[in-house]
Design an enzyme around this catalytic site. Sequence first.
Site, PDB file in Angstrom:
ATOM      1  N   THR A  53      17.700 -16.000 -14.156  1.00 10.03           N
ATOM      2  CA  THR A  53      18.550 -14.959 -14.706  1.00 10.03           C
ATOM      3  C   THR A  53      19.815 -15.617 -15.225  1.00 10.03           C
ATOM      4  O   THR A  53      19.918 -16.834 -15.262  1.00 10.03           O
ATOM      5  CB  THR A  53      18.986 -13.985 -13.586  1.00 10.03           C
ATOM      6  OG1 THR A  53      19.743 -14.725 -12.637  1.00 10.03           O
ATOM      7  CG2 THR A  53      17.805 -13.356 -12.885  1.00 10.03           C
ATOM      8  N   ASP A  65      14.400  -8.336  -9.270  1.00  6.30           N
ATOM      9  CA  ASP A  65      15.533  -8.142  -8.369  1.00  6.30           C
ATOM     10  C   ASP A  65      16.840  -7.849  -9.088  1.00  6.30           C
ATOM     11  O   ASP A  65      17.743  -7.222  -8.516  1.00  6.30           O
ATOM     12  CB  ASP A  65      15.734  -9.404  -7.527  1.00  6.30           C
ATOM     13  CG  ASP A  65      16.168 -10.588  -8.387  1.00  6.30           C
ATOM     14  OD1 ASP A  65      17.350 -10.974  -8.337  1.00  6.30           O
ATOM     15  OD2 ASP A  65      15.333 -11.125  -9.121  1.00  6.30           O
TER      16      ASP A  65
END
Length: 319
Positions: free
Chosen positions: A190, A221
Amino acid sequence: MGKGQWAIAVQGGAGDIPIDLPKHIKEGRESALRHCLHIGSSALNHSHSSLHVVELVVRELENNPLFNAGRGSVLTTEGTIEMEASIMDGKTKKCGSVCGLKTVVNPISLARLVMEKTPHVYLGFEGAEAFAREQGVATLEPCDFITPANVERLKQFKESIRVQLDNAHPIQNEVKVEARNADGDSQLGTVGCVAIDLDGHLAAATSTGGVINKWVGRIGDTPIIGSGTYSNTYCAVSATGSGEDIIRGTVARDVAALMEYKGLSLKEAASSVVKNGAPECKFGLVAVSATGEIAMPFGTTGMFRACATQDGYSEVAIH
């Protein structure tokens, strides 16, 4: 470091990052992280809020195709884009999350609008896209996010799966595949930023394109508050790596909980979570505490990361 001193940490993804990463990728990402540190540090020096700073920095990373977020997002198994992001204000615990985005240029800014302009925390897919249009945020056609590099990346990933399946033992139930592109670089990860401002307020923001070859509709997540992103008055955390592991371990919230309920320092709490948060430890995180302490532990072979403090310390690292 006490209240009144700012600090910032940035992450650009964790995973199976090879030591011999091609020079142009290594230098490109390190340069981008330094650029983000400069932008974030300057804003903090000029008394901008931590919430403003983490959004600003993550937008920069979303706009850089070298990272798995925004314009650099990896593709689903169907060759489409589904982006995710979340942001959280530590002082108020207000937060906003989005997922399943196909057209929004900066998902992190839409997440902040969800936090500030709606009664909700989380919007996804068609509802999030409709909200984006209503708010007038910058958008592109879905095809504009699909680059030749990411198409090739997906093709090579699928080929690697076929090779491993062909060579697997007949009774083997699972084949584990590391996601690598043509340059050997991991596609797990990410982008994210955490910061404490001159007023002592904490904030966290995280954004991603997900994991390469993910099922359409898979949610990782990153947009789940307490897993990939969390901030309160103790710390701000942004996690990266294997999304399923981070979700199972409620990674970001656990760091804050260890500080709040066990009295651990940020580095102790972050290290404990990375070590014990998931069986295979395929994740990392960046975090900042209310005292300005910074932690950037990871259990993968590498994590693109950077940090800076008001007293002049700065660091950019991968392995």
